[in-house]
Design a protein around this motif. Structure first.
Motif, PDB file in Angstrom:
ATOM      1  N   UNK A 130       0.845  -1.190   0.000  1.00  0.00           N
ATOM      2  CA  UNK A 130       0.000   0.000   0.000  1.00  0.00           C
ATOM      3  C   UNK A 130       0.884   1.244   0.000  1.00  0.00           C
ATOM      4  N   UNK A 131       1.988   1.148   0.804  1.00  0.00           N
ATOM      5  CA  UNK A 131       2.848   2.330   0.961  1.00  0.00           C
ATOM      6  C   UNK A 131       3.540   2.699  -0.341  1.00  0.00           C
ATOM      7  N   UNK A 132       3.932   1.695  -1.138  1.00  0.00           N
ATOM      8  CA  UNK A 132       4.716   1.990  -2.327  1.00  0.00           C
ATOM      9  C   UNK A 132       3.970   2.864  -3.331  1.00  0.00           C
ATOM     10  N   UNK A 133       2.716   2.512  -3.733  1.00  0.00           N
ATOM     11  CA  UNK A 133       2.044   3.395  -4.688  1.00  0.00           C
ATOM     12  C   UNK A 133       1.790   4.783  -4.102  1.00  0.00           C
ATOM     13  N   UNK A 134       1.512   4.859  -2.771  1.00  0.00           N
ATOM     14  CA  UNK A 134       1.252   6.169  -2.159  1.00  0.00           C
ATOM     15  C   UNK A 134       2.504   7.029  -2.274  1.00  0.00           C
ATOM     16  N   UNK A 135       3.646   6.430  -1.987  1.00  0.00           N
ATOM     17  CA  UNK A 135       4.920   7.153  -2.069  1.00  0.00           C
ATOM     18  C   UNK A 135       5.149   7.603  -3.510  1.00  0.00           C
ATOM     19  N   UNK A 136       4.878   6.676  -4.445  1.00  0.00           N
ATOM     20  CA  UNK A 136       5.103   6.989  -5.858  1.00  0.00           C
ATOM     21  C   UNK A 136       4.159   8.082  -6.341  1.00  0.00           C
ATOM     22  N   UNK A 137       2.912   8.076  -5.812  1.00  0.00           N
ATOM     23  CA  UNK A 137       1.942   9.082  -6.275  1.00  0.00           C
ATOM     24  C   UNK A 137       2.332  10.494  -5.879  1.00  0.00           C
ATOM     25  N   UNK A 138       2.830  10.630  -4.641  1.00  0.00           N
ATOM     26  CA  UNK A 138       3.167  11.987  -4.185  1.00  0.00           C
ATOM     27  C   UNK A 138       4.584  12.380  -4.625  1.00  0.00           C
ATOM     28  N   UNK A 139       5.261  11.481  -5.292  1.00  0.00           N
ATOM     29  CA  UNK A 139       6.667  11.722  -5.675  1.00  0.00           C
ATOM     30  C   UNK A 139       6.770  12.622  -6.892  1.00  0.00           C
ATOM     31  N   UNK A 140       7.670  13.571  -6.946  1.00  0.00           N
ATOM     32  CA  UNK A 140       8.547  13.988  -5.851  1.00  0.00           C
ATOM     33  C   UNK A 140       7.969  15.215  -5.156  1.00  0.00           C
ATOM     34  N   UNK A 169      19.316   0.400  -4.549  1.00  0.00           N
ATOM     35  CA  UNK A 169      18.500  -0.808  -4.756  1.00  0.00           C
ATOM     36  C   UNK A 169      17.260  -0.731  -3.856  1.00  0.00           C
ATOM     37  N   UNK A 170      16.114  -1.130  -4.362  1.00  0.00           N
ATOM     38  CA  UNK A 170      14.888  -1.106  -3.555  1.00  0.00           C
ATOM     39  C   UNK A 170      14.046   0.131  -3.807  1.00  0.00           C
ATOM     40  N   UNK A 171      14.540   1.050  -4.626  1.00  0.00           N
ATOM     41  CA  UNK A 171      13.724   2.212  -4.992  1.00  0.00           C
ATOM     42  C   UNK A 171      12.511   1.694  -5.774  1.00  0.00           C
ATOM     43  N   UNK A 172      11.291   2.101  -5.387  1.00  0.00           N
ATOM     44  CA  UNK A 172      10.103   1.540  -6.054  1.00  0.00           C
ATOM     45  C   UNK A 172      10.150   1.701  -7.576  1.00  0.00           C
ATOM     46  N   UNK A 173       9.674   0.682  -8.270  1.00  0.00           N
ATOM     47  CA  UNK A 173       9.784   0.697  -9.734  1.00  0.00           C
ATOM     48  C   UNK A 173       8.994   1.854 -10.356  1.00  0.00           C
ATOM     49  N   UNK A 174       7.891   2.271  -9.693  1.00  0.00           N
ATOM     50  CA  UNK A 174       7.110   3.411 -10.227  1.00  0.00           C
ATOM     51  C   UNK A 174       7.980   4.676 -10.226  1.00  0.00           C
ATOM     52  N   UNK A 175       8.806   4.790  -9.202  1.00  0.00           N
ATOM     53  CA  UNK A 175       9.664   5.985  -9.101  1.00  0.00           C
ATOM     54  C   UNK A 175      10.796   5.907 -10.129  1.00  0.00           C
ATOM     55  N   UNK A 176      11.354   4.708 -10.273  1.00  0.00           N
ATOM     56  CA  UNK A 176      12.405   4.523 -11.300  1.00  0.00           C
ATOM     57  C   UNK A 176      11.831   4.924 -12.661  1.00  0.00           C
ATOM     58  N   UNK A 177      10.591   4.517 -12.892  1.00  0.00           N
ATOM     59  CA  UNK A 177       9.938   4.815 -14.164  1.00  0.00           C
ATOM     60  C   UNK A 177       9.775   6.336 -14.365  1.00  0.00           C
ATOM     61  N   UNK A 178       9.366   7.038 -13.297  1.00  0.00           N
ATOM     62  CA  UNK A 178       9.212   8.496 -13.392  1.00  0.00           C
ATOM     63  C   UNK A 178      10.565   9.147 -13.711  1.00  0.00           C
TER      64      UNK A 178
END
Ligand code: ASP
Length: 323
Positions: free
Chosen positions: A15-25, A255-264
């Motif tokens: 749950x935390x990963x998409x939330x983090x990715x959504x508000x990023x950066x 390593x471990x940076x969420x893939x959604x963020x890598x994609x952004x």
């Protein structure tokens, strides 16, 4: 109970990963640069970081962490929180050659960082200060042969691009110069202009502006063909000593940076490379821009792995290592 906790913990993470990715950066991003300000890696970092920052709506803050040919900076990136707020720019030296040369690295270059995007690459120029009497590459080789290992030359440390360039030069010419380490070839270039050192093989992005300004002399370019940015400079092969070295850059996250963020981050890097002003400025320095397909994280990871294996063979054959 243990199983329930594990399930709950993994649900919380997903749950935390998409939330983090959504508000990023939502705050500035630190861009670790492994060499001194004003040098070639720093120049690419500032150009790309500025444009990526516009794309993401947050500033990239440059952190020049120098020393040990970039291996200190890479260690800092490996240990940073994998939240997308720390990224590292590096090149075929810092993120490839160092893995073979430094026997005491406490990280693995292929697995402890997540690839974001491949960045531009450029050949190197064999250069000297204007006080060196040689006018051609042949004459430079003769000049160095009189005192092999004695003439002071610049590098950004063992494993840096300028060290790889020097090794290629030594192999092609059968001569050598003294390797004086700097915290980046920005400061080394100032000393080449001032004749405190006499020779350097460094990226065109650093040497070309000084050649154009008439402050240093270039003898040859370490590429198969001449560069559009410097059509008057012969290839090293034309000048009698075939050697090819290209310094490619790349961008990594812990390593471990969420893939959604890598994609952004990847999309922002591609946008930077497609920007006509950024392209023009990089190409004017002799840089080749990778295609969006080459920049994809998976393609970049595969290229990184191939390059790692290729340089490992070259460096082991040359017996270059630091304990
Ligand atoms: N170009 C340098 C190298 O030799 C580093 C730098 O200052 O960017 O790797």
């Amino acid at each position: 109970m243990l199983r329930r906790r594990t399930v709950l913990a993994s649900m919380a993470a997903s749950v935390a990963t998409p939330a983090l990715a959504q508000s990023y950066p939502n705050k500035p991003i630190t861009l670790i640069v492994p060499f001194a300000a004003g040098g070639p890696t720093d120049v690419v970092a500032r150009l790309v970081g500025e444009r990526m920052g516009k794309e993401l709506g947050q500033q990239f803050i440059i952190d020049n962490t120098t020393g040990a040919a970039g291996s200190i900076a890479v260690g800092k990136a490996v240990r940073a929180a994998p939240d997308g707020y720390t990224v590292q720019i590096g090149h075929v030296g810092t993120n490839v050659a160092n893995g073979t040369i430094y026997k005491n690295l406490n990280y693995d270059l292929l697995t402890d960082l997540a690839p974001i995007a491949r960045l531009p690459q450029n050949p190197m120029l064999v250069c000297s200060s204007l006080q060196v009497p040689a006018k051609t590459l042949k004459e430079l080789v003769e000049y160095l042969k009189v005192n092999p290992d004695k003439i002071p030359g610049g590098t950004a440390g063992m494993g840096s691009g300028s060290h790889l360039g020097a090794l290629a030069f030594f192999a092609a010419t059968g001569t050598s110069y003294q390797l004086i380490p700097y915290r980046g070839t920005g400061p080394a270039m100032q000393d080449l202009v001032g004749n405190q050192i006499q020779v350097m093989v460094d990226q065109s992005s650093n040497s070309l502006p000084q050649v154009r300004a008439g402050k240093i002399r270039a003898y040859g370019i370490t590429a198969k063909t001449r560069s559009n940015a410097a059509p008057d400079i012969p290839t090293a092969a034309e000048a009698g000593y075939p050697m090819e070295v290209s310094i490619w850059h790349g961008l990594w996250a812990p390593k471990g940076t969420p893939s959604e963020i890598i994609d952004r981050l990847n999309k922002a890097a591609i946008a930077a490379m497609q920007d006509s002003d950024v392209r023009h400025r990089l190409e004017d320095l002799g840089q080749d821009i990778p295609t969006p397909a080459e920049m994809a994280p998976a393609a970049f990871a595969a290229f990184h792995k191939e390059e790692y294996a290729r340089w490992k063979k070259i460096l082991e054959a040359a017996n270059v290592k630091i304990e």
